[in-house]
Enzyme design. Sequence first.
Site, short mmCIF file in Angstrom:
data_model
loop_
_atom_site.label_atom_id
_atom_site.label_comp_id
_atom_site.label_asym_id
_atom_site.label_seq_id
_atom_site.Cartn_x
_atom_site.Cartn_y
_atom_site.Cartn_z
N LYS A 52 -7.50 8.59 1.71
CA LYS A 52 -9.10 8.92 2.18
C LYS A 52 -9.17 10.41 2.91
O LYS A 52 -9.80 11.22 2.72
CB LYS A 52 -9.93 7.93 2.68
CG LYS A 52 -10.11 6.82 1.51
CD LYS A 52 -10.81 5.71 2.07
CE LYS A 52 -10.73 4.41 0.94
NZ LYS A 52 -11.39 3.22 1.29
N GLN A 96 -12.28 0.31 6.80
CA GLN A 96 -11.16 -0.03 5.75
C GLN A 96 -11.27 -1.49 5.47
O GLN A 96 -10.99 -2.34 6.68
CB GLN A 96 -10.17 0.52 5.93
CG GLN A 96 -9.05 0.17 4.54
CD GLN A 96 -9.56 0.82 3.21
OE1 GLN A 96 -10.15 1.80 3.17
NE2 GLN A 96 -9.10 -0.01 2.06
N ASP A 119 -19.72 3.92 1.91
CA ASP A 119 -19.09 2.97 0.95
C ASP A 119 -20.29 2.18 0.14
O ASP A 119 -19.89 1.45 -1.07
CB ASP A 119 -18.49 1.63 1.69
CG ASP A 119 -16.98 1.85 1.74
OD1 ASP A 119 -16.23 2.42 0.76
OD2 ASP A 119 -16.30 1.41 2.85
#
Length: 283
Positions: A52, A96, A119
């Site tokens: 990422k 995460q 997200d």
Amino acid sequence: MAHIIDGKVISVQIKDEVKSMAEELSAKGIEPCLAVILVGDNPASQVYVRNKKKACEYCGIKSLSYELSAETTEEELLSLIDELNAHKECNGILVQLPLPKHIDENKVLLRILPEKDVDGFHPYNAGLLSIGKADLKACTPAGCIELIKRSGVDITGRNCVVVGRSNIVGKPVGMLLLAENGTVTTCHSKTKDIKAVCKEADILVAAVGIPKFVKGDMVKEGACVIDVGINRMDNGKLCGDVDFDEVCKKAGYITPVPGGVGPMTIAMLMNNCIVACRKQNNL
Ligand code: GUN
């Protein structure tokens, strides 16, 4: 033999589009910025987080990295999120998953401001998605839609079958297919005769987390098959939810694992960073 949808190529196209959008923002003096938080030392999460940050660099998005020890308390993580919520230059916050057991994942995701939830996991954004009004769409589901559309497959009026009903893939991908005017059916472990339902699909999305669950005899001739599964086998290799060798003989389009949906998740995350940044700057 099916056309193999190349997720690597399509994800690079998207990241190149993101890069030029980031350059447009930068010309206005705005630098898009993503905060990436990793708690603990899960090796798979470390790889995802590294990828990422690399994608941010490629796209011209600034990344702020927070690598916290496995002993970090829920309180400490929540106060970091509060700080980043208030941080004017930070447009997106990514925590995460999975988090260590002593931290309540739902509580953490709820704490992220919805406009910084790149997200697309916050219930507010999930709700907007279900009424067709989301700006920040969950990345993997949005990536599936891009793979289908950019391969020239029309969704309107087609039978779309989703196998799996998780909150992060199955449900949102069903909502997005519906928004594209597909006729959507969601199957799960209690569905009667999954094979018969799948055989009706013009577009089949497999997101069950069971290696090679979708067999050749479950697929209609010429169907578009999107495999969301990333199952790590005993030999260390990745395996999808679709039996690729069988299904590629019947499908019209198919995504491989690896190299299909996987690279799209990060590309769509980068796109969400731009969406969030523009919105926060009233653009
Ligand atoms: N862990 C596995 N997939 C994801 C994802 O898409 N986002 C986050 N934050 N964590 C994950």
